[in-house]
Write a protein that holds these residues in place. Structure first.
Motif, PDB file in Angstrom:
ATOM      1  N   LEU A  55      32.246  53.000  44.449  1.00 19.61           N
ATOM      2  CA  LEU A  55      33.533  52.307  44.279  1.00 19.61           C
ATOM      3  C   LEU A  55      34.618  53.039  45.068  1.00 19.61           C
ATOM      4  O   LEU A  55      35.416  52.413  45.784  1.00 19.61           O
ATOM      5  N   GLU A  56      34.638  54.375  44.970  1.00 13.38           N
ATOM      6  CA  GLU A  56      35.663  55.148  45.687  1.00 13.38           C
ATOM      7  C   GLU A  56      35.535  54.965  47.199  1.00 13.38           C
ATOM      8  O   GLU A  56      36.534  54.823  47.907  1.00 13.38           O
ATOM      9  N   THR A  57      34.303  54.949  47.689  1.00 14.04           N
ATOM     10  CA  THR A  57      34.101  54.727  49.132  1.00 14.04           C
ATOM     11  C   THR A  57      34.628  53.353  49.543  1.00 14.04           C
ATOM     12  O   THR A  57      35.325  53.218  50.557  1.00 14.04           O
ATOM     13  N   VAL A  58      34.300  52.354  48.752  1.00 11.64           N
ATOM     14  CA  VAL A  58      34.732  50.987  49.090  1.00 11.64           C
ATOM     15  C   VAL A  58      36.259  50.908  49.078  1.00 11.64           C
ATOM     16  O   VAL A  58      36.880  50.345  49.995  1.00 11.64           O
ATOM     17  N   VAL A  59      36.865  51.509  48.057  1.00 11.13           N
ATOM     18  CA  VAL A  59      38.327  51.449  47.941  1.00 11.13           C
ATOM     19  C   VAL A  59      38.980  52.161  49.129  1.00 11.13           C
ATOM     20  O   VAL A  59      39.927  51.647  49.735  1.00 11.13           O
ATOM     21  N   SER A  60      38.442  53.324  49.502  1.00 15.20           N
ATOM     22  CA  SER A  60      39.094  54.046  50.605  1.00 15.20           C
ATOM     23  C   SER A  60      38.879  53.322  51.940  1.00 15.20           C
ATOM     24  O   SER A  60      39.764  53.291  52.795  1.00 15.20           O
ATOM     25  N   ALA A 105      38.086  49.952  38.772  1.00 14.64           N
ATOM     26  CA  ALA A 105      38.015  48.726  39.582  1.00 14.64           C
ATOM     27  C   ALA A 105      39.227  47.842  39.297  1.00 14.64           C
ATOM     28  O   ALA A 105      39.811  47.252  40.218  1.00 14.64           O
ATOM     29  N   ALA A 106      39.613  47.784  38.024  1.00 15.00           N
ATOM     30  CA  ALA A 106      40.779  46.951  37.664  1.00 15.00           C
ATOM     31  C   ALA A 106      42.037  47.493  38.334  1.00 15.00           C
ATOM     32  O   ALA A 106      42.868  46.722  38.839  1.00 15.00           O
ATOM     33  N   ARG A 107      42.176  48.824  38.390  1.00 15.63           N
ATOM     34  CA  ARG A 107      43.346  49.428  39.048  1.00 15.63           C
ATOM     35  C   ARG A 107      43.344  49.100  40.546  1.00 15.63           C
ATOM     36  O   ARG A 107      44.362  48.714  41.117  1.00 15.63           O
ATOM     37  N   ALA A 108      42.164  49.239  41.168  1.00 11.01           N
ATOM     38  CA  ALA A 108      42.072  48.959  42.614  1.00 11.01           C
ATOM     39  C   ALA A 108      42.353  47.485  42.886  1.00 11.01           C
ATOM     40  O   ALA A 108      42.911  47.122  43.933  1.00 11.01           O
ATOM     41  N   GLU A 109      41.986  46.650  41.928  1.00 11.03           N
ATOM     42  CA  GLU A 109      42.259  45.212  42.096  1.00 11.03           C
ATOM     43  C   GLU A 109      43.767  44.959  42.030  1.00 11.03           C
ATOM     44  O   GLU A 109      44.322  44.215  42.838  1.00 11.03           O
ATOM     45  N   THR A 110      44.407  45.610  41.066  1.00 10.33           N
ATOM     46  CA  THR A 110      45.866  45.472  40.939  1.00 10.33           C
ATOM     47  C   THR A 110      46.555  45.934  42.225  1.00 10.33           C
ATOM     48  O   THR A 110      47.549  45.351  42.664  1.00 10.33           O
ATOM     49  N   ASP A 111      45.996  46.977  42.842  1.00  9.11           N
ATOM     50  CA  ASP A 111      46.574  47.500  44.095  1.00  9.11           C
ATOM     51  C   ASP A 111      46.227  46.622  45.299  1.00  9.11           C
ATOM     52  O   ASP A 111      46.606  46.933  46.435  1.00  9.11           O
ATOM     53  N   GLY A 112      45.455  45.590  45.085  1.00 11.51           N
ATOM     54  CA  GLY A 112      45.114  44.673  46.180  1.00 11.51           C
ATOM     55  C   GLY A 112      44.030  45.187  47.111  1.00 11.51           C
ATOM     56  O   GLY A 112      43.790  44.623  48.175  1.00 11.51           O
ATOM     57  N   LEU A 113      43.349  46.283  46.687  1.00 13.17           N
ATOM     58  CA  LEU A 113      42.341  46.871  47.582  1.00 13.17           C
ATOM     59  C   LEU A 113      40.979  46.226  47.412  1.00 13.17           C
ATOM     60  O   LEU A 113      40.177  46.196  48.352  1.00 13.17           O
TER      61      LEU A 113
END
Ligand SMILES: Cc1ncc(COP(=O)(O)O)c(C=O)c1O
Length: 375
Positions: A107-112, A148-156
């Motif tokens: 998840l961290e790799t995908v987000v970055s 994942a919910a946080r990254a979604e809120t951030d639009g990532l």
């Protein structure tokens, strides 16, 4: 590549199977699983055929496979789910693949990578509900879902799916099936509580698709059944058609006396004067060496068994006094409803104590695939 041997792939069977499976699943959207070169049938060809039969999703193990589908011009949604370190995650995001996320590190790799590319990555969170293979462990699920919910809120990212995979769906009634379904419902509830609204929730493979209506959710993933082979050997699925026929021309025949040892190790000895036919396919082509003295073959209109050791490039069949000549096709497996007497990939799996998946996926690169057009 050998021109005397071929794996004939019936694209009409592939699309017909997809149509039939979608109907069997009560119209639930269907993912055609085309990893591992479309289970040996040819990934891009299998993908097109399954899409023509009504599949609306495709599934691959590797991101590289998903990218190959995109390069072939396929724009349908694709989920790729095995993402070890070093995989081309950024390319996957840029190609619009759905990425299966099985732990926090992925998840961290995908987000970055999404941040770097300034793109919203499509992520499908996989819950380990009891297979204990891929998927987020139950103890980590809440934490991964929250991240994942946080990254979604951030639009990532967009959490496009929540999914899982059965351990024993091919053994109807196995107690793990109900336990996994319960665990999946729990995982979905946790995702829901965190505010995630996945487009698709899915857990069914071919076996579950065929036997578990309660496990359909929003999508069913069909691999082996799409290729016309049943994951539950005793289950009759009328209309399912094996798509691949593996065959080779006989290279030569010879007459030998009684008492002749045949092939490496002389593990077969003729009990009478007889004719031997040499079939130029071997373990380098996906005919397992374990099929020595056991593999079934249709040759000269009769079911026969491999005589002696399977070699790298060839094996021998004892054809007795039958009139078999060089140039005739020996059929290792195919569709007996089209070619009476042809063994099936399941027949091979049965004598080798394995599953038909292993038989079709291992047909070697030296064997050209020949395609019959879609009807
Ligand atoms: C995660 C996942 N889903 C679906 C499938 C398709 O399974 P089957 O070929 O049994 O339909 C596979 C295949 O192994 C898989 O790994």
């Amino acid at each position: 590549m050998a021109h005397f041997a071929r794996a004939r792939v019936d694209l009409g069977a592939l699309s017909g199977n997809a149509r039939l499976l979608k109907e069997r699943a009560g119209g639930t959207p269907l993912m055609g699983v085309v990893k591992a070169d479309g289970y040996g049938h040819g990934m891009v060809q299998a993908a097109h055929a399954m899409l023509a039969g009504g599949a609306t999703w495709l599934g691959t193990a590797h991101i590289g496979e998903g990218l190959e589908l995109r390069r072939a011009g396929i724009s349908a949604p694709v989920l790729s789910w095995i993402i070890p370190p070093g995989e081309p995650v950024g390319e996957g995001i840029a190609a619009g693949l759905d990425l299966g996320v099985s732990d926090m590190a992925v998840l961290e790799t995908v987000v970055s990578e999404a941040r770097r590319l300034d793109r919203t990555a499509r992520v499908q969170l996989k819950a380990d509900t009891g297979l204990n293979r891929g998927g987020v462990s139950p103890g980590d699920w809440e934490r991964v879902v929250a991240a994942a919910a946080r990254a979604e809120t951030d639009g990532l990212i967009k959490v496009s799916g929540v999914w899982s995979h059965f351990a024993c769906a091919d053994e109807p009634g196995h107690p793990s099936i109900a336990a996994q379904l319960d665990a999946f419902h729990e995982a979905l509830a946790t995702a829901d509580k965190a505010g995630l609204e996945p487009e698709v929730r899915h857990i069914s493979n071919s076996a579950a698709l065929l036997t578990l209506p309660e496990a359909r959710f929003d999508l069913v993933r069909a691999g082996i059944a799409g290729y016309g082979l049943c994951p539950i050997p005793d289950l009759d699925v009328p209309g399912l058609r094996p798509a691949m026929t593996l065959e080779s021309r006989v290279a030569l025949t010879k007459r030998v006396p009684a008492g002749s040892g045949v092939s490496y190790g002389h593990r077969y000895v003729t009990d009478r004067e007889t004719s031997l036919a040499l079939v130029p396919l071997g373990y380098a082509d996906g005919v397992p060496r374990a099929a020595t003295n056991r593999g079934p073959v249709l040759l000269g209109d009769r079911a026969r068994t491999i005589a002696g050791t399977v070699c790298m490039d060839q094996f021998v069949v004892d054809v007795g006094d039958d009139d078999v000549s060089a140039g005739e096709y020996a059929v290792l497996f195919g569709d007996p409803s089209r070619q009476p007497g042809a063994p099936t990939a399941q027949d091979w799996a049965t004598v080798l104590d394995t599953i038909p998946y292993e038989i079709v996926t291992r047909v070697g690169v030296r064997v050209p695939r020949e395609y019959t057009a879609l009807p």
